[in-house]
Design an enzyme around this catalytic site. Structure first.
Site, PDB file in Angstrom:
ATOM      1  N   CYS A  70     -32.644  -6.021  -2.258  1.00 44.92           N
ATOM      2  CA  CYS A  70     -32.720  -4.645  -1.764  1.00 44.92           C
ATOM      3  C   CYS A  70     -34.175  -4.207  -1.695  1.00 44.92           C
ATOM      4  CB  CYS A  70     -32.004  -3.687  -2.704  1.00 44.92           C
ATOM      5  SG  CYS A  70     -30.296  -4.077  -2.923  1.00 44.92           S
ATOM      6  N   CYS A 112     -29.987  -5.206  -6.271  1.00 44.75           N
ATOM      7  CA  CYS A 112     -30.284  -6.621  -6.196  1.00 44.75           C
ATOM      8  C   CYS A 112     -31.706  -6.770  -5.709  1.00 44.75           C
ATOM      9  CB  CYS A 112     -29.310  -7.275  -5.234  1.00 44.75           C
ATOM     10  SG  CYS A 112     -29.573  -9.024  -5.094  1.00 44.75           S
ATOM     11  N   CYS A 165     -72.429  17.998  15.973  1.00 52.60           N
ATOM     12  CA  CYS A 165     -73.627  18.496  15.301  1.00 52.60           C
ATOM     13  C   CYS A 165     -73.336  18.690  13.825  1.00 52.60           C
ATOM     14  CB  CYS A 165     -74.083  19.808  15.915  1.00 52.60           C
ATOM     15  SG  CYS A 165     -72.797  21.054  15.798  1.00 52.60           S
ATOM     16  N   ASP A 211     -59.763 -17.208 -33.890  1.00 51.10           N
ATOM     17  CA  ASP A 211     -61.131 -16.954 -34.285  1.00 51.10           C
ATOM     18  C   ASP A 211     -61.073 -16.566 -35.756  1.00 51.10           C
ATOM     19  OD1 ASP A 211     -63.882 -16.513 -33.828  1.00 51.10           O
ATOM     20  OD2 ASP A 211     -63.499 -14.364 -33.914  1.00 51.10           O
ATOM     21  N   CYS A 252     -71.474  21.634  12.853  1.00 46.90           N
ATOM     22  CA  CYS A 252     -70.036  21.616  13.098  1.00 46.90           C
ATOM     23  C   CYS A 252     -69.301  21.316  11.807  1.00 46.90           C
ATOM     24  CB  CYS A 252     -69.673  20.523  14.094  1.00 46.90           C
ATOM     25  SG  CYS A 252     -70.416  20.748  15.686  1.00 46.90           S
TER      26      CYS A 252
HETATM   27  P1  ADP Z   1     -66.939 -16.394 -35.981  1.00 49.29           P
HETATM   28  O1  ADP Z   1     -66.669 -17.661 -35.278  1.00 49.29           O
HETATM   29  O2  ADP Z   1     -66.616 -16.505 -37.430  1.00 49.29           O
HETATM   30  O3  ADP Z   1     -66.331 -15.200 -35.350  1.00 49.29           O
HETATM   31  P2  ADP Z   1     -69.529 -15.943 -34.748  1.00 49.29           P
HETATM   32  O4  ADP Z   1     -69.405 -16.988 -33.708  1.00 49.29           O
HETATM   33  O5  ADP Z   1     -69.474 -14.534 -34.308  1.00 49.29           O
HETATM   34  O6  ADP Z   1     -68.523 -16.182 -35.965  1.00 49.29           O
HETATM   35  O7  ADP Z   1     -70.871 -16.191 -35.529  1.00 49.29           O
HETATM   36  C1  ADP Z   1     -71.126 -17.446 -36.131  1.00 49.29           C
HETATM   37  C2  ADP Z   1     -72.186 -17.381 -37.154  1.00 49.29           C
HETATM   38  O8  ADP Z   1     -73.396 -16.958 -36.575  1.00 49.29           O
HETATM   39  C3  ADP Z   1     -71.906 -16.414 -38.274  1.00 49.29           C
HETATM   40  O9  ADP Z   1     -71.130 -16.994 -39.280  1.00 49.29           O
HETATM   41  C4  ADP Z   1     -73.318 -16.103 -38.737  1.00 49.29           C
HETATM   42  O10 ADP Z   1     -73.748 -17.093 -39.622  1.00 49.29           O
HETATM   43  C5  ADP Z   1     -74.131 -16.155 -37.484  1.00 49.29           C
HETATM   44  N1  ADP Z   1     -74.338 -14.837 -36.909  1.00 49.29           N
HETATM   45  C6  ADP Z   1     -73.798 -14.358 -35.771  1.00 49.29           C
HETATM   46  N2  ADP Z   1     -74.207 -13.108 -35.526  1.00 49.29           N
HETATM   47  C7  ADP Z   1     -75.003 -12.773 -36.538  1.00 49.29           C
HETATM   48  C8  ADP Z   1     -75.756 -11.601 -36.881  1.00 49.29           C
HETATM   49  N3  ADP Z   1     -75.753 -10.503 -36.110  1.00 49.29           N
HETATM   50  N4  ADP Z   1     -76.477 -11.624 -38.002  1.00 49.29           N
HETATM   51  C9  ADP Z   1     -76.508 -12.707 -38.776  1.00 49.29           C
HETATM   52  N5  ADP Z   1     -75.820 -13.812 -38.510  1.00 49.29           N
HETATM   53  C10 ADP Z   1     -75.098 -13.881 -37.420  1.00 49.29           C
HETATM   54 MG    MG Z   2     -66.077 -13.590 -33.939  1.00 49.12          MG
END
Ligand code: ADP
Ligand code: MG
Length: 763
Positions: free
Chosen positions: A92, A89, A19, A465, A22
């Site tokens: 082990c 080792c 229950c 990047d 309980c």
């Molecule tokens: P990266 O390869 O240099 O890191 P992203 O891929 O983040 O750049 O963005 C590539 C491009 O897209 C930027 O250079 C810009 O021109 C445009 N972009 C991205 N996000 C924005 C934003 N929030 N406002 C204006 N432009 C943007």
């Molecule tokens: Mg970026």
């Protein structure tokens, strides 16, 4: 390290609970017991969760439940971590796993030879686990018990004693003393040094593993059987000596990681009212203000609210130069405050700090097997039984075929038994990997496993990047140009669109607009368009801000060229362009130096990937001295670019901030994120994380990985060659038993010492 005390938890399955009330009475009845902190009974699942202040308090629970008229059975074990001493080792670790795995109360067990730790999920008491581990010859201690076990003292004494006995027995053969006395001394030595391996061997056989304890014990006993007492005693003694020495050296790598754990002080000066009181750091929840005095270590992650100081972040990021911090800046647990007094607002629980994450990830990394290691383990699993069977055959067959005496071949068989130990080989890789990962961690580099270490050592191309990785990622607005309406209107629109975006460009524009005192419209239906820009609705009208690609397919065309070397953010609607904002990012101070250093470390290609326009890409690429660049990429194009490098035959890494480059990081053979101390995402998504927000440690990562690969190869070849040499020497009869043992334990020791060099690698 686990800051918050959570008590001992145990889950029970309760029978005869018919229950809902309980459940209540059970909760009450158990809750009143001594040192029971919390009881939750769930009627529908028939489960009871009990939290106790200590382990002992849980013991009488089942009895008490019975008194209350029910029946309880512990179902879910606690996972506890133990320090294990005496593992010398890799095999082990396996023996312990096998043995504990047979216990009914143990649900799961994993033993890391490298870190000397064992994780066990079990329903019985830790004492029970410790006892079982002791049975097979190892000492386990609960991690929470605090102090790391100091081992070996007694081992040393026994070792010396049995050594003396052997010496005495040996000396005896030169004097007119009956041989029986010498034999007595040898036998004594064998018992002293041999008890532990024989005990361990017994349990290994029981759990059906053929480890070195079994082989060595068999060899020593066999030697005694054919009257070779001196040989038997030396086998045992050398084996014990080798183990003590190996253990001692491995302890160094284990310490290097434990050192990390002691970085954050356990106590903090917590602000209560207007005073500061010393309290456990774990009690300072986010939002609390703490005081850090000059020269003290920072106990928790937080944000400076008052004071300025320079902080030595080396323990976390590996950066040797202290960093100036003032109100608004982030600080990390484990770093060292310089000259100033700081008031810090805590932002993370003590178990969630960057440091705690690092420790956790490093520990996990060390438990993962690298491909080489996994291969060697498989190899050993075949090699040992084969040589073992071979040894048995050699003992029997040749004498049966009257190719020699029984004693002669029996002896050769014993030698083969010893050679069947792949100890040096098994140990060759893990110690190297753990040492390298430990070295990396102390340099602010998180390598999430041996696999990545091995790959990093073989890289030939690294893609970067651009924004935020090669550049500062804090672009400055260089001009605002309105083609329709006023500059202020343009800025207000941009402000509204960019306000909710986390892109570095968006942050700069927002900051610029705020400083200019621009009005901010409210934008609805805000959307980020990765690699292109943003869009949003203001007063029912859809506006866009971003690069040329963003406006492709719309009714407008952008006539004006991009400014030379600047990133242009075009602002407009479906129909027309309203104007543009130019931003310009600067390259990081040390990026070019880091990239140049990579060229000297076997990285043939360094490639910049960017969504930015060709002009800016070209300018930054030449400043950074990358060998190639790809511009105007969408996020998915970055993936394609990485794949292209892979198709060209490169083992490729991708370096990014881990936030908007996640797909490319995942596509690369190795994803490397930087700025790990600051962002959790970076730490979670990448395979290797640079804690500092710069590339300075990238060359070190590569050279360390290369060195690790080299040392692993040396170790493997060395162990194989020694075995081969020993095998070759058996048949002409040049090899003696003690030499066979020496070739095993001695080689293992050399391999370990070679691997330990990785702890000291500097660039
Ligand atoms: P990266 O390869 O240099 O890191 P992203 O891929 O983040 O750049 O963005 C590539 C491009 O897209 C930027 O250079 C810009 O021109 C445009 N972009 C991205 N996000 C924005 C934003 N929030 N406002 C204006 N432009 C943007
Ligand atoms: Mg970026």
């Amino acid at each position: 390290m686990n800051g918050e005390f959570s008590g001992e938890k145990m889950v029970y399955l309760v029978d005869r609970m018919d229950c809902p009330s309980c459940a209540r009475s059970l909760e009450k009845g158990i809750g009143q017991m001594k040192d029971i902190l919390d009881v939750k009974v769930n009627y529908s699942t028939a489960k009871m969760q009990v939290t106790a202040a200590n382990e002992a308090a849980l013991l009488p629970v089942e009895n008490q439940v019975e008194k209350l008229g029910f029946k309880a059975q512990a179902v879910q074990g606690n996972t506890r971590t133990y320090h294990v001493t005496g593992m010398d080792c890799g095999s082990c670790a396996k023996s312990i796993e096998n043995h504990l795995g047979l216990q009914p109360a143990v649900q799961k067990v994993s033993v890391s030879f490298a870190s000397g730790k064992m994780k066990v999920e079990h329903t019985n008491s830790p004492g029970e686990i410790i006892k079982e581990t002791a049975k097979i010859g190892f000492k386990a201690e609960l991690e929470e018990a605090g102090e790391n076990p100091v081992s070996g003292r007694k081992d040393h004494l026994w070792l010396i004693l049995s050594g003396l006995l052997i010496a005495a027995g040996f000396a005896g053969t030169y004097f007119d003393i009956p041989a029986a006395f010498s034999i007595l001394f040898y036998a004594g030595a064998m018992v002293i040094s041999g008890l532990k391996p024989v005990k361990a061997a017994f349990y290994s056989i029981k759990s059906r593993s053929l480890d070195m304890n079994v082989l060595m014990s068999a060899a020593a006993i066999g030697a005694a059987l054919i009257g070779e007492w001196l040989e038997g005693a030396t086998v045992v003694w050398l084996f014990a000596l080798g183990n003590v020495l190996q253990n001692k050296s491995i302890e160094q790598t284990r310490k290097s990681i434990r050192g990390l754990m002691d970085l954050a002080p356990p106590e903090a000066w917590v602000k209560i009212g207007t005073e500061f009181v010393k309290k456990a750091a774990a009690e300072a929840v986010p939002g609390t203000i703490i005081l850090v005095k000059p020269g003290d270590k920072i106990p928790l992650d937080g944000e400076v609210v008052k004071g300025t100081s320079s902080i030595n972040q080396a323990p976390i990021t590996g950066e040797s130069i202290p960093i100036d911090k003032a109100a608004g800046d982030s600080v990390f647990a484990g770093t060292i405050n310089g000259h100033g007094t700081l008031e810090i607002k805590v932002t993370k629980h003590s178990e969630d700090t960057a440091l705690a994450k690092i420790i956790h990830l490093v520990e996990e990394a060390q438990e993962q097997k690298a491909p080489t290691e996994a291969f060697i383990d498989k190899f050993a699993a075949i090699y040992t039984p084969i040589v073992f069977v071979l040894a048995l055959l050699i003992m029997v067959l040749p004498p049966l075929l009257s190719l020699g005496t029984w004693g002669e071949w029996f002896y050769k068989g014993l030698e083969l038994l010893v050679i069947a130990c792949p100890c040096a080989l098994v140990i060759s890789t893990p110690v190297a990997i753990v040492s390298a990962i430990g070295n990396a961690a102390r340099n602010g580099i998180l390598i999430k496993g041996g696999t990545f270490l091995e790959k990093a050592g073989a890289l030939t191309a690294i893609a970067f990047d651009k924004t935020g990785t090669l550049t500062e990622g804090r672009p400055a607005v260089t001009h605002v140009k309105a083609e329709e309406g006023t500059q202020d209107e343009l800025l207000a629109i941009a402000y509204a669109l960019e306000h909710d975006s986390t892109h570095p460009i968006a942050k700069s524009i927002t900051e610029f607009a705020r400083q200019r005192g621009a009005v901010r419209f409210t934008a609805e239906n805000h959307r980020n368009i990765a690699g292109r820009g943003v869009q949003g609705e203001i007063d029912g009208m859809v506006y866009f801000a971003g690069n040329r690609a963003l406006f492709e397919g719309k009714k407008v065309s952008i006539e004006a060229p991009d400014e030379e070397g600047e990133t242009m953010i075009w602002i407009g609607t479906e129909e027309k362009i309203l104007g543009s904002i130019a931003v310009s990012d600067t390259i990081r101070d040390s990026a070019a130096a880091a990239i140049r250093a990579l060229a000297g470390k076997g990285i043939r290609e360094t490639i910049m990937l960017t969504g930015d326009n060709e002009g800016t890409a070209k300018k930054i690429a030449s400043e950074a001295h990358v060998t190639r660049y790809f511009a105007e990429l969408l996020p998915e194009d970055k993936v394609t670019a990485v794949q292209k490098l892979q198709q060209e035959g490169h083992l490729t890494a991708m370096v990014g901030d881990g936030i908007n480059d996640a797909p490319a990081l995942a596509a690369a053979d190795i994803g490397i994120a930087m700025g790990g101390a600051g962002t959790d995402t970076a730490m979670e998504t990448a395979d290797i994380v640079l804690m500092a927000d710069n590339l300075d440690k990238l060359p070190h990562t590569i050279s360390l990985s290369k060195k690790a690969l080299r040392i692993i190869k040396q170790n493997i070849w060395f162990s194989i060659l020694i075995k081969a040499a020993a095998l070759a020497l058996i048949f002409p009869g040049y090899l003696t038993l003690w030499m066979a043992v020496l070739s095993d334990t001695g080689a293992a020791l050399i391999v370990i010492l070679n691997a330990l060099r990785l702890l000291k690698v500097k660039d």
